[in-house]
Enzyme design. Structure first.
Site, PDB file in Angstrom:
ATOM      1  N   GLU A 155       0.836  -1.209   0.000  1.00  0.00           N
ATOM      2  CA  GLU A 155       0.000   0.000   0.000  1.00  0.00           C
ATOM      3  C   GLU A 155       0.866   1.252   0.000  1.00  0.00           C
ATOM      4  O   GLU A 155       0.771   2.111   0.879  1.00  0.00           O
ATOM      5  CB  GLU A 155      -0.982  -0.058   1.170  1.00  0.00           C
ATOM      6  N   PRO A 175       3.122   7.459   7.640  1.00  0.00           N
ATOM      7  CA  PRO A 175       2.232   7.509   8.792  1.00  0.00           C
ATOM      8  C   PRO A 175       0.925   6.736   8.592  1.00  0.00           C
ATOM      9  O   PRO A 175       0.197   6.516   9.541  1.00  0.00           O
ATOM     10  CB  PRO A 175       1.929   9.009   8.919  1.00  0.00           C
ATOM     11  N   HIS A 464      -8.097  -8.687   0.962  1.00  0.00           N
ATOM     12  CA  HIS A 464      -7.401  -7.416   1.209  1.00  0.00           C
ATOM     13  C   HIS A 464      -6.178  -7.709   2.065  1.00  0.00           C
ATOM     14  O   HIS A 464      -6.119  -8.732   2.736  1.00  0.00           O
ATOM     15  CB  HIS A 464      -8.337  -6.416   1.873  1.00  0.00           C
ATOM     16  N   GLU A 465      -5.182  -6.808   1.973  1.00  0.00           N
ATOM     17  CA  GLU A 465      -3.869  -7.077   2.594  1.00  0.00           C
ATOM     18  C   GLU A 465      -3.418  -8.490   2.208  1.00  0.00           C
ATOM     19  O   GLU A 465      -3.115  -9.332   3.062  1.00  0.00           O
ATOM     20  CB  GLU A 465      -3.916  -6.902   4.129  1.00  0.00           C
ATOM     21  N   GLU A 489      -9.574   3.897  -0.290  1.00  0.00           N
ATOM     22  CA  GLU A 489      -9.702   4.234   1.130  1.00  0.00           C
ATOM     23  C   GLU A 489      -8.687   5.287   1.581  1.00  0.00           C
ATOM     24  O   GLU A 489      -8.994   6.101   2.451  1.00  0.00           O
ATOM     25  CB  GLU A 489      -9.570   2.975   1.984  1.00  0.00           C
TER      26      GLU A 489
HETATM   27  C1  NOJ Z   1      -8.786  -2.560   5.137  1.00  0.00           C
HETATM   28  C2  NOJ Z   1      -9.499  -2.859   3.887  1.00  0.00           C
HETATM   29  O1  NOJ Z   1      -8.686  -2.561   2.767  1.00  0.00           O
HETATM   30  C3  NOJ Z   1     -10.775  -2.075   3.870  1.00  0.00           C
HETATM   31  O2  NOJ Z   1     -11.438  -2.240   2.645  1.00  0.00           O
HETATM   32  C4  NOJ Z   1     -11.633  -2.496   5.033  1.00  0.00           C
HETATM   33  O3  NOJ Z   1     -12.761  -1.652   5.098  1.00  0.00           O
HETATM   34  C5  NOJ Z   1     -10.879  -2.376   6.351  1.00  0.00           C
HETATM   35  N1  NOJ Z   1      -9.591  -2.980   6.264  1.00  0.00           N
HETATM   36  C6  NOJ Z   1     -11.630  -3.033   7.486  1.00  0.00           C
HETATM   37  O4  NOJ Z   1     -11.621  -4.406   7.312  1.00  0.00           O
HETATM   38 CA    CA Z   2      -6.090  -2.091   2.896  1.00  0.00          CA
END
Ligand code: NOJ
Ligand code: CA
Length: 687
Positions: A155, A175, A464-465, A489
């Site tokens: 990211e 950060p 995700h991640e 996000e």
């Molecule tokens: C990170 C994710 O990328 C995001 O889409 C999600 O809303 C939050 N984590 C909470 O799980």
């Molecule tokens: Ca994420």
């Protein structure tokens, strides 16, 4: 001394393999006679054995050629052509240990992959690899688009610098990330380069199953990259493998046009055919979500009203209302049903969010079964069913994969019992146990375990991640999409102002070469000042529309709040594009583009045969001429063009757009102006 050569089917790419003094194996690569990789060697370091990198000889070798067309169950195109020449080399050490190593080169017209195989030896069943010593020496100080080699996260923003100026260490300070480890001057892959002659190269890997992710260590003076596998600090080695063992493919895409990098199917073609058979339980779709509201701080994940994104980033409580309430879910379902959006994702529906990331002990926090008391799970499910909206599950594991592995079996049964076919997984935070990293071998195995278990229950996974996409969707088509980049996000809460306008024009030529991206496009209320004045989306509205075409994913979020898609009590006129745009493609063509500047992509929808065109640009406004030569000849299409207004600008006037309707055929070309941070989207409805 060169001992073997092989070329791509059309002869443009040539790979040579040989031995230097002392039996050190090396390879080099050229494209149309110009060096792409200069002599580079490879080898391995082991825990209980001497390193393996010299005193080799060639025992035997074989050459194969392979050609096939295969069909994607869903994808950027329906049919994929694969054609390569393969060189298999069987090496053995001439020294005392006489260990064997095979190397295979698969050379396509758009690049190549090579991998190592440790054959089954009589005396060892397992190898403990301390590091891999693969080198990639490049021919000149190319312009590179890169991000730091992080063991926990992809990211990051991409930088564009000369190879010799890559400095990943200087990028340690960020950060916005809840987990990140950048141990040395290395880059994540894909790293994409442009040579002085205008050739494009991209380095990545294919088919990662049981091996750590590879970062590439930068040796600026030698114009050299070398593999630096992601480690585990619980061990003093990087991979433990059972023999026989194939490493992932190390891939190099080679293209004369930037857009050809995107059109290439090299990574997919290096993966094995579908092992799951019918995966039609997954249908490509657009979806909305109780999601953006927690990121901008309108509502919270937990029921106490204390955990929105600001809580994590600033430790400061802002919103006070739980997002995933029955009432709110019904409202989203109504919106989806009314406006032709097929899916709904609800985050924060299950207990545990109150002790999510702020606690050190995150094991056992989530159970993926128990709804908060203000979320009537059955009622929401029934209502969605009645309205024809498919519910998508959310499993935030908070980077506690051992808890998840214990619970996934019942959690998946619970999903299936309620007719849910898709799960979004998440791994936010530093890994538990401490010392493991998101991209290490232990997690690579976990992510694959999730795919296997989900497949058994007919569930598709959007991680995700995640670990980077290495094209495994060919083999496991339930791996539908993933994050693995700075998603939308960040625009909601990042302290550095979010993703700059050139972010996605870089992503298209780097991260997207790996595979589908759950970027979550579609913000219409660009500044969302009602909730936050310190953040905004740094693109125009037309750019957001274009992302449905440019950024490929078989699931595309329509991420803004339902109320932000309404204007004076009516649905926003530009929403029509989101309604119309496809998610599953017959064909994809990159019409134009340059890394980090702009990109124009046309895709044809499978079912309707409609075409859609998307264009995004960086901070520079420009005029682009679109040649509709890709349309079927003699057919007249109605083109609806959604573009930036004359005075649009990502910061000063981001929501200004116009809609124009014209007729076009394969002889038409149209000049369109795009604003700074802008773009355009076109739907071409088939006659
Ligand atoms: C990170 C994710 O990328 C995001 O889409 C999600 O809303 C939050 N984590 C909470 O799980
Ligand atoms: Ca994420």
């Amino acid at each position: 001394m060169i001992v073997k050569n092989i070329t791509s089917p059309n002869g443009s790419i040539a790979v040579s393999f040989g031995f230097k003094d002392n039996g050190i194996p090396y390879y080099f690569i050229s494209h149309k006679g110009i060096a792409v990789i200069t002599p580079s060697s490879f080898g391995f370091q082991f825990k209980n054995q001497p390193e393996m990198k010299k005193e080799f000889s060639l025992i035997s070798s074989e050459i194969f050629t392979h050609q096939e067309n295969w069909e994607m169950p869903w994808g950027e195109q329906r049919m994929v052509h694969s054609h390569y020449n393969e060189l298999q080399l069987h090496l053995q050490e001439t020294s005392e240990l006489k260990r064997k190593l095979n190397i295979t080169f698969r050379v396509f017209d758009d690049g190549l992959g090579f991998r190592f195989t440790f054959p089954k030896e009589n005396n060892t069943a397992q190898l403990i690899i301390v590091d891999e010593l693969t080198e990639f020496k490049i021919a000149d100080d190319h312009n590179c688009c890169w991000q730091p080699g992080d063991w926990d996260s992809y990211e990051h923003l991409y930088d564009q610098t000369k190879f010799s100026e890559i400095d990943a260490i200087a990028r340690r300070d960020h950060p916005n990330l809840l987990s990140s480890v950048i141990p040395e001057n290395a880059v994540n892959t894909p790293i994409t380069m442009k040579t002085a002659q205008g050739l494009y190269l991209s380095f990545h890997e294919a088919a990662i199953y049981d091996y750590p992710g590879m970062t590439l260590r930068i040796h600026p003076e030698d114009l050299k990259m070398s593999s630096a596998l992601v480690a585990s600090h619980l061990n003093n080695w990087k991979a433990k493998v059972s023999l026989p063992f194939d490493t992932p493919w190390r891939t190099i895409q080679i293209a004369e046009r930037a857009g050809d990098l995107i059109e290439s199917n090299l990574i997919l073609n290096l993966n094995e055919p579908n092992k799951l058979g019918d995966t039609s339980y997954f249908k490509p779709m657009k979806y909305i979500g109780i999601w953006w509201e927690m990121h901008i701080g309108k509502s919270t994940w937990d029921i106490e009203g204390s955990q929105d994104m600001s809580t994590f980033i600033d430790g400061e409580k802002k919103a006070s209302e739980h997002g995933a309430t029955t009432e709110n879910a019904l409202r989203y379902i109504d919106f989806a049903a009314q406006h032709g959006i097929k899916g709904l994702l609800v985050e924060g529906w299950n207990t545990g969010w109150d002790q999510w990331i702020n606690t050190n002990d995150r094991e056992g926090v989530f159970d993926f079964m128990t709804p908060y008391p203000d979320y009537d799970f059955d009622k929401v499910m029934d209502y969605a069913k009645e309205k024809g909206v498919e519910m998508m599950m959310h499993h935030e594991t908070s980077a506690a994969p051992r808890t998840y592995e214990k619970q996934m079996d019942v959690a998946y049964d619970f999903m299936k019992k309620h007719g849910m076919n898709q799960v979004k997984t998440g791994y936010v935070g530093a890994m538990i146990p401490e010392g493991e990293y998101h991209h290490g071998q232990w997690m690579v195995k976990h992510y694959q375990h999730v795919l296997n278990e989900a497949a058994k229950k007919k569930i598709a996974v959007n991680a995700h991640e995640p670990i980077k996409d290495s094209g495994k969707r060919r083999t496991y088509p339930n791996a539908i999409s993933r994050e693995g980049l700075r998603g939308q996000e960040f625009n909601a809460w990042a302290h550095d102002g979010g993703n700059p306008p050139d972010h996605l024009p870089k992503i298209a030529f780097t991260r997207m070469l790996g595979g589908p991206i759950d970027f979550t496009p579609g913000v219409f209320n660009i500044k969302f000042n009602e909730y936050k004045t310190s953040n905004q989306v740094n693109t125009t509205l037309a750019h957001q529309l274009a992302l449905y075409v440019v950024i490929y994913s078989p699931i595309q979020m329509v991420c803004d709040l339902p109320e932000h898609y309404m204007k004076d009590g009516e649905i926003h006129p530009a929403f029509q594009f989101i309604k119309d745009v496809g998610v599953d493609w017959e064909a994809s063509k990159v019409l134009d583009g340059e890394i980090g500047n702009f990109v124009v992509i046309a895709r044809q929808e499978r079912d309707t045969k409609n075409w859609f065109v998307g264009c995004i640009t960086d901070e520079n406004s420009r005029e682009l001429t679109i040649d509709f030569g890709f349309l079927t000849e003699q057919k007249v299409y109605t083109a609806i063009i959604y573009k930036d207004a004359e005075d649009a600008h990502w910061d000063d006037n981001p929501e200004a757009y116009t809609i124009e309707k014209i007729t076009v055929d394969s002889n038409t070309s149209v000049a369109i102006k795009v604003a700074s941070g802008g773009g355009f989207a076109i739907s071409l409805l088939a006659p």
